[in-house]
Scaffold this active site. Structure first.
Site, PDB file in Angstrom:
ATOM      1  N   GLU A  94       5.844  -0.041  16.185  1.00 18.04           N
ATOM      2  CA  GLU A  94       6.089  -0.780  17.424  1.00 18.04           C
ATOM      3  C   GLU A  94       6.084  -2.290  17.218  1.00 18.04           C
ATOM      4  O   GLU A  94       6.430  -3.043  18.132  1.00 18.04           O
ATOM      5  CB  GLU A  94       5.047  -0.378  18.473  1.00 18.04           C
ATOM      6  CG  GLU A  94       5.238   1.054  18.964  1.00 18.04           C
ATOM      7  CD  GLU A  94       4.194   1.494  19.971  1.00 18.04           C
ATOM      8  OE1 GLU A  94       3.132   0.834  20.040  1.00 18.04           O
ATOM      9  OE2 GLU A  94       4.436   2.478  20.672  1.00 18.04           O
ATOM     10  N   GLU A 125      -4.969  15.180   3.038  1.00 17.09           N
ATOM     11  CA  GLU A 125      -6.038  14.229   3.345  1.00 17.09           C
ATOM     12  C   GLU A 125      -7.151  14.240   2.299  1.00 17.09           C
ATOM     13  O   GLU A 125      -7.927  13.290   2.184  1.00 17.09           O
ATOM     14  CB  GLU A 125      -6.636  14.504   4.716  1.00 17.09           C
ATOM     15  CG  GLU A 125      -7.510  15.736   4.807  1.00 17.09           C
ATOM     16  CD  GLU A 125      -8.170  15.868   6.177  1.00 17.09           C
ATOM     17  OE1 GLU A 125      -9.392  16.034   6.198  1.00 17.09           O
ATOM     18  OE2 GLU A 125      -7.474  15.805   7.202  1.00 17.09           O
TER      19      GLU A 125
END
Length: 313
Positions: A94, A125
């Site tokens: 963004e 992960e």
């Protein structure tokens, strides 16, 4: 394959985390009316801003350090797995439309790569080396900042990212939701927002995710303010890439200057649609090329450029 000993160790670690704690008072929540569950959940969410507030001095210190490095040409890089990784990618994605940053200036890395944004890649992960590989491809240097994001504060990918970044001389920030976390211990700037146990045991996309989103909003937005990407609270570096943003650009120029529609159109035309430049021509009484030069000399800070323009009147 995970050994019995490793499994027992991991379970003990989870048992020690506040984000994983079981809340016996909510054991029958599935039997409640929907409205009652919604009220409980809303009440839980309302506690998150206070938890973030407790960490504001650390957040501010981290932001000042990030902004100082980015002012030298550095990058802001988020690294996390699962929800934490997705939030980092979201925040990074963004920044170009909001602040007209280059696509490589703010980046988000998620364990498992882009596919993990929409399809769970939980095993990734656990791979600290994967984080090192992902960051190695970016050729880190001392101007860069890596923000490791992990609700538990123990996720190997996030901890590994911070450790590798420090070895490269980059600035590091560790954002976790438990105290005394390995991630915080590994980072130059530890931020531990303790939101407590989740409504659904261990579902850290809830309060922990909300807390991480709030902190990431602060890191990127305030850093961009420090870098001169706003004028007051106006997004003067907005990239007008569609009709909505073109209309917003005109509105921003209007709010900043009070100029007429005709004056705004002329200023935007003279500056190739650059909002910051258009404002400077209107408020500083300079032409398009002069506005571009003054902003370049002011490292993009409109207030500084405006002062210089008015000083030459």
């Amino acid at each position: 394959m995970t050994s019995t000993a490793d499994s027992a160790r991991l379970r003990a670690e989870l048992d020690s985390l506040t984000t994983e704690a079981f809340r016996s008072e909510l054991a029958d929540i599935d039997r409640l009316p929907t409205l009652d569950i919604a009220k409980i959940m809303n009440g839980e969410d309302a506690t998150v801003p206070a938890a973030v507030a407790d960490q504001l001095p650390r957040i501010a210190a981290a932001i000042d350090a990030v902004a100082a490095r980015m002012a030298q040409g550095g990058r802001l890089i988020y690294a996390g797995a699962g929800t934490a990784g997705r939030l980092g990618v979201l925040d990074a994605s963004e920044c170009p439309p909001t602040f007209n940053t280059a696509p490589t200036q703010v980046l988000g890395l998620i364990a498992g790569g882009p596919a993990a944004l929409v399809t769970s890649s939980e095993g990734a992960e656990d791979d600290a080396e994967l984080a090192a590989t992902d960051l190695d491809s970016l050729a880190l240097d001392r101007r860069d900042t890596v923000v490791g994001v992990s609700a538990s504060g123990r996720t190997p990918y996030a901890v590994g990212a911070v450790g590798y970044a420090r070895s490269c001389g980059a600035l590091t920030v560790g954002l976790a939701c438990n105290t005394g976390s390995p991630l915080a211990d590994a980072a130059d700037h530890p931020i531990e927002v303790v939101v407590g146990p989740e409504l659904v045991t261990g579902s850290t996309r809830l309060k922990a995710g909300t807390a991480q989103k709030l902190v990431l909003n602060m890191i990127s937005t305030i850093t961009m303010i420090r870098l001169g990407k706003t004028y007051g609270n106006l997004m003067v570096d907005v990239r007008a890439s569609n009709e909505k943003l073109r209309a917003r650009s005109r509105r921003i120029v209007s709010l900043a200057t009070g100029a007429t529609e005709a004056e705004i159109e002329a200023a935007l035309t003279a500056t190739d649609g650059e909002v910051k430049n258009a404002i400077l021509t209107l408020l500083g009484g300079v032409d398009g090329p002069a506005a571009a030069r003054l902003l370049r000399e002011a490292d993009g800070h409109l207030r500084t450029a405006l002062h210089a323009a008015r000083g030459t009147e």
